[in-house]
Write a protein that holds these residues in place. Structure first.
Motif, mmCIF file in Angstrom:
data_model
loop_
_atom_site.group_PDB
_atom_site.id
_atom_site.type_symbol
_atom_site.label_atom_id
_atom_site.label_comp_id
_atom_site.label_asym_id
_atom_site.label_seq_id
_atom_site.Cartn_x
_atom_site.Cartn_y
_atom_site.Cartn_z
ATOM 1 N N VAL A 1 -39.658 -19.038 42.160
ATOM 2 C CA VAL A 1 -40.880 -19.491 41.496
ATOM 3 C C VAL A 1 -41.060 -18.708 40.198
ATOM 4 C CG1 VAL A 1 -43.365 -19.826 41.708
ATOM 5 C CG2 VAL A 1 -41.904 -20.008 43.744
ATOM 6 N N GLY A 2 -41.046 -19.421 39.074
ATOM 7 C CA GLY A 2 -41.190 -18.804 37.771
ATOM 8 C C GLY A 2 -42.359 -19.391 37.001
ATOM 9 N N GLY A 3 -42.677 -18.746 35.880
ATOM 10 C CA GLY A 3 -43.789 -19.181 35.047
ATOM 11 C C GLY A 3 -44.640 -17.991 34.658
ATOM 12 N N THR A 4 -45.438 -18.156 33.633
ATOM 13 C CA THR A 4 -46.260 -17.047 33.160
ATOM 14 C C THR A 4 -47.375 -16.700 34.138
ATOM 15 O OG1 THR A 4 -45.835 -17.868 30.923
ATOM 16 C CG2 THR A 4 -47.532 -16.193 31.165
ATOM 17 N N SER A 5 -47.951 -17.722 34.777
ATOM 18 C CA SER A 5 -49.096 -17.502 35.663
ATOM 19 C C SER A 5 -48.920 -18.280 36.963
ATOM 20 C CB SER A 5 -50.390 -17.950 34.979
ATOM 21 O OG SER A 5 -50.593 -17.265 33.766
ATOM 22 N N GLY A 6 -49.487 -17.729 38.040
ATOM 23 C CA GLY A 6 -49.510 -18.444 39.313
ATOM 24 C C GLY A 6 -48.321 -18.239 40.211
ATOM 25 N N LYS A 7 -47.350 -17.401 39.792
ATOM 26 C CA LYS A 7 -46.127 -17.246 40.585
ATOM 27 C C LYS A 7 -46.404 -16.756 42.005
ATOM 28 C CE LYS A 7 -44.128 -14.424 37.615
ATOM 29 N NZ LYS A 7 -44.916 -14.514 36.383
ATOM 30 N N SER A 8 -47.214 -15.712 42.103
ATOM 31 C CA SER A 8 -47.454 -15.118 43.418
ATOM 32 C C SER A 8 -48.156 -16.093 44.356
ATOM 33 C CB SER A 8 -48.281 -13.837 43.277
ATOM 34 O OG SER A 8 -47.600 -12.867 42.524
ATOM 35 N N THR A 9 -49.167 -16.796 43.836
ATOM 36 C CA THR A 9 -49.898 -17.738 44.681
ATOM 37 C C THR A 9 -49.003 -18.874 45.138
ATOM 38 O OG1 THR A 9 -52.003 -17.209 43.617
ATOM 39 C CG2 THR A 9 -51.863 -19.305 44.759
ATOM 40 N N VAL B 1 -69.206 -9.323 43.913
ATOM 41 C CA VAL B 1 -68.109 -8.602 43.256
ATOM 42 C C VAL B 1 -66.793 -9.287 43.607
ATOM 43 C CG1 VAL B 1 -66.899 -6.397 43.024
ATOM 44 C CG2 VAL B 1 -69.383 -6.433 43.348
ATOM 45 N N ILE B 2 -65.987 -9.552 42.594
ATOM 46 C CA ILE B 2 -64.707 -10.241 42.751
ATOM 47 C C ILE B 2 -63.605 -9.369 42.165
ATOM 48 C CG2 ILE B 2 -63.352 -12.249 42.006
ATOM 49 C CD1 ILE B 2 -66.152 -13.732 41.959
ATOM 50 N N ASP B 3 -62.510 -9.239 42.890
ATOM 51 C CA ASP B 3 -61.349 -8.450 42.472
ATOM 52 C C ASP B 3 -60.245 -9.427 42.074
ATOM 53 O OD1 ASP B 3 -59.646 -6.310 42.040
ATOM 54 O OD2 ASP B 3 -59.124 -6.078 44.160
ATOM 55 N N ASP B 4 -59.723 -9.299 40.848
ATOM 56 C CA ASP B 4 -58.787 -10.313 40.357
ATOM 57 C C ASP B 4 -57.656 -9.675 39.550
ATOM 58 O OD1 ASP B 4 -58.436 -13.360 40.067
ATOM 59 O OD2 ASP B 4 -58.248 -12.663 38.004
ATOM 60 N N PHE B 5 -56.501 -10.322 39.620
ATOM 61 C CA PHE B 5 -55.278 -9.831 38.987
ATOM 62 C C PHE B 5 -55.184 -10.245 37.517
ATOM 63 C CE2 PHE B 5 -50.515 -10.101 38.469
ATOM 64 C CZ PHE B 5 -50.227 -8.783 38.750
ATOM 65 N N LYS C 1 -54.249 -16.321 32.789
ATOM 66 C CA LYS C 1 -54.847 -15.908 34.054
ATOM 67 C C LYS C 1 -56.343 -15.616 33.891
ATOM 68 C CE LYS C 1 -50.797 -13.786 36.333
ATOM 69 N NZ LYS C 1 -49.696 -13.979 35.372
ATOM 70 N N ILE C 2 -56.677 -14.921 32.819
ATOM 71 C CA ILE C 2 -58.079 -14.588 32.582
ATOM 72 C C ILE C 2 -58.899 -15.852 32.379
ATOM 73 C CG2 ILE C 2 -59.655 -13.480 30.944
ATOM 74 C CD1 ILE C 2 -57.387 -11.396 30.470
ATOM 75 N N ALA C 3 -58.388 -16.786 31.585
ATOM 76 C CA ALA C 3 -59.106 -18.033 31.327
ATOM 77 C C ALA C 3 -59.323 -18.822 32.609
ATOM 78 C CB ALA C 3 -58.336 -18.877 30.307
ATOM 79 N N ALA D 1 -76.005 -5.095 36.133
ATOM 80 C CA ALA D 1 -76.055 -6.156 37.150
ATOM 81 C C ALA D 1 -77.484 -6.467 37.577
ATOM 82 C CB ALA D 1 -75.217 -5.756 38.358
ATOM 83 N N ARG D 2 -77.737 -7.777 37.742
ATOM 84 C CA ARG D 2 -79.005 -8.275 38.259
ATOM 85 C C ARG D 2 -78.703 -9.340 39.312
ATOM 86 N NH1 ARG D 2 -79.979 -4.454 35.858
ATOM 87 N NH2 ARG D 2 -81.521 -4.057 34.209
ATOM 88 N N PRO D 3 -79.630 -9.596 40.231
ATOM 89 C CA PRO D 3 -79.393 -10.626 41.253
ATOM 90 C C PRO D 3 -78.956 -11.950 40.622
ATOM 91 C CG PRO D 3 -81.369 -9.390 41.783
ATOM 92 C CD PRO D 3 -80.945 -8.928 40.412
ATOM 93 N N GLY D 4 -77.935 -12.538 41.214
ATOM 94 C CA GLY D 4 -77.373 -13.781 40.703
ATOM 95 C C GLY D 4 -76.153 -13.584 39.828
ATOM 96 N N ASP D 5 -75.893 -12.339 39.381
ATOM 97 C CA ASP D 5 -74.725 -12.048 38.550
ATOM 98 C C ASP D 5 -73.460 -12.004 39.405
ATOM 99 O OD1 ASP D 5 -76.404 -11.817 36.383
ATOM 100 O OD2 ASP D 5 -76.309 -9.627 36.272
ATOM 101 N N ARG D 6 -72.335 -12.184 38.726
ATOM 102 C CA ARG D 6 -71.017 -11.956 39.344
ATOM 103 C C ARG D 6 -70.311 -10.877 38.541
ATOM 104 N NH1 ARG D 6 -70.209 -17.491 39.474
ATOM 105 N NH2 ARG D 6 -70.844 -17.474 37.285
ATOM 106 N N ILE D 7 -69.851 -9.834 39.215
ATOM 107 C CA ILE D 7 -69.021 -8.805 38.590
ATOM 108 C C ILE D 7 -67.575 -9.092 38.960
ATOM 109 C CG2 ILE D 7 -68.382 -6.365 38.575
ATOM 110 C CD1 ILE D 7 -71.287 -5.662 39.088
ATOM 111 N N VAL D 8 -66.714 -9.212 37.947
ATOM 112 C CA VAL D 8 -65.297 -9.439 38.225
ATOM 113 C C VAL D 8 -64.488 -8.288 37.632
ATOM 114 C CG1 VAL D 8 -65.092 -10.956 36.198
ATOM 115 C CG2 VAL D 8 -63.331 -11.013 37.981
ATOM 116 N N VAL D 9 -63.670 -7.691 38.476
ATOM 117 C CA VAL D 9 -62.787 -6.587 38.091
ATOM 118 C C VAL D 9 -61.404 -7.162 37.864
ATOM 119 C CG1 VAL D 9 -61.700 -4.451 38.886
ATOM 120 C CG2 VAL D 9 -64.134 -4.871 39.346
ATOM 121 N N MET D 10 -60.883 -6.994 36.646
ATOM 122 C CA MET D 10 -59.604 -7.600 36.275
ATOM 123 C C MET D 10 -58.601 -6.558 35.806
ATOM 124 S SD MET D 10 -60.608 -10.961 34.074
ATOM 125 C CE MET D 10 -60.780 -12.542 34.864
#
Length: 465
Positions: free
Chosen positions: A115-123, A330-334, A340-342, A437-446
């Motif tokens: 499986v090759g490509g710039t994005s999505g290989k692992s998934t 809170v979301i943890d992302d690669f 990938k970011i987009a 952060a305020r209620p309703g926010d999403r924090i994403v760690v990239m």
């Protein structure tokens, strides 16, 4: 791969090294290793896991290289000045690259899927492995991320699945050019976009990769990979996408906060089926089409593939929901390159809520290569009310050109009208995220190439509670 060899993995805790060492060990070879993170006391659970597998670990000071019969395995990131490499040179031990050893395994399998490509290989690799596993085909799977479907209390770092020797599924890397080593039965090409190499270099590497395979599964929704599809003999291609001219066509896509649904039709025979994924985002619908295409190339039915995908639970650090506290998720992302970011930001913006985005670049080199594209990505995909915070890039030593740093990216994003801050130290970034952060926010760690980002994300969640 002949029997009774002794391998020493320098950097054995790396995302591409740990699963390979696990597979080599399971096939009866002696395996030992070292890692700078082990010496620094980072991610101890990972190294405990390796020890429990019966893999001896040594300091990265050359003390583990004791025989000329050993084979030193290194990734492209390991420089010749590393003591293990120096010890191997002194003692006359041979040396293999990580990619070279993996290619030996892939190319030896009667049925191999690369499986090759710039994005999505692992998934996509995880999806294909899960489909084949559910079908009873006993694949061996080599992944760069932990596959949740295969995690158990005894295997918390399941980035490898050890099955039989007849089917080998692996993601393959273009960043160091090593994709040129693989000759798979089935080549999957997800997409082509700027990352570590120029577009001309990537086009050549991926064209040759597709050309060496018996069957190529290619994404027509990506302009660059679609160009390669047009250059490849139609009898060797399973094309996929939401484009109507693909042979495997997706349609009627509906996003959910916790997944995505769509319909797929195989235009070669008229078969169709609904697909229900438990992982969110339009990009994962595309990943699923790629996996279905590979499954069809392996002789499985559309229905078998769709049924397996409904039970696919995803990968660690791929849009992984850490939890919610104080009304903040809170979301943890690669995510670490523009594509990938987009994709992650688009998935988040499909539903209400401000974003507090933390991005740790995975090196100074990628920042220099992708400066303009990263700035454009954040300007285009952040919205009013969102906030972006960058720390300095991850750095573990070695020689590096620091000409372009995180401050340059922040300046460009801010000039584009988005809220962005450069805070050099990561702990200070955590303080700022919690304060914003305020209620309703999403924090994403990239970010990539740093397992401690998951710990950082978990700590933010704890502080929000």
């Amino acid at each position: 791969m002949s029997q009774d060899k002794s391998y020493f993995f320098c950097g054995i805790g790396g995302s591409g090294m740990l699963p390979l060492a696990s597979i080599v060990r399971a096939r009866g070879h002696a395996v030992a290793g070292s890692d700078r993170s082990l010496d620094q006391g980072r991610t101890p659970a990972k190294f405990d896991f390796l020890k429990e597998m019966g893999i001896p670990l040594f300091p990265q000071d050359g003390s583990g290289i004791t025989s000329a019969a050993q084979i030193l395995v290194t990734s492209a990131a390991v420089e010749d000045t590393v003591p293990d490499v120096q010890a191997a040179l002194r003692i006359g031990a041979s040396r293999s690259s990580r990619a070279g050893l993996l290619a030996e395994l892939v190319n030896a399998a009667p049925l191999s899927i690369a499986v090759g490509g710039t994005s999505g290989k692992s998934t996509v690799t995880g999806m294909i492995g899960w489909i084949l596993h559910r079908a009873g085909r006993r694949p061996t799977v080599m992944n760069g991320a932990v596959m949740k479907n295969f995690m158990t209390p005894d295997a918390p770092f399941a980035s490898a699945l050890v099955g039989g020797e007849d089917i080998f599924v692996s993601e393959v890397d273009e960043s160091d050019g090593s994709i040129a080593l693989y000759e798979p039965t089935v080549a999957v090409l997800n997409n082509i976009s700027l990352d570590h190499k120029s577009m001309d270099e990537l086009h050549m590497l991926f064209a040759n990769f597709v050309g060496r395979a018996q069957v190529a599964v290619i994404n027509l929704d990506n302009a660059e990979s679609a160009t390669l599809a047009r250059e490849t003999h139609p009898g060797r291609i399973i094309s996929y996408g939401f484009a109507h001219d693909a042979s495997l066509v997706g349609s009627a896509l509906t996003e959910r906060p916790d997944g995505v649904d769509f319909h797929v039709t195989d235009r070669s025979n008229g078969d169709s089926v609904d697909v229900h994924l438990a992982v969110p985002g339009r990009h994962n619908a595309s990943n699923a089409l790629a996996a279905i295409g590979a499954a069809l190339a392996c002789g499985l039915s559309l229905g078998e593939a769709a049924a397996a995908l409904a039970a696919f639970t995803g990968l660690r650090r791929r849009f992984e929901r850490v939890g919610t506290a104080g009304g903040v998720t809170v979301i943890d992302d690669f995510g670490h390159n523009p594509d990938k970011i987009a994709a992650t930001l688009a998935t988040l913006h499909a539903f209400p809520g401000r974003l507090r985005v933390y991005f740790q670049p995975h090196g100074y080199g990628p920042l220099r290569q992708m400066k303009a594209e990263l700035i454009a990505c954040f300007v285009d995909n952040l919205r009013d009310g969102d906030a972006l915070i960058l720390s300095d890039p991850v750095f573990y030593g070695g020689t590096v050109n620091r000409e372009v740093g995180s401050d340059a990216i922040v300046a460009g994003v801010a000039a584009g009208g988005r809220q962005a801050e450069h805070i050099p130290a990561r702990p200070d970034c955590g303080d700022r995220l919690v304060a914003l952060a305020r209620p309703g926010d999403r924090i994403v760690v990239m970010g990539a190439r740093d397992d401690t980002l998951s710990t950082f994300a978990a700590d933010i969640l704890r502080r929000l509670g």
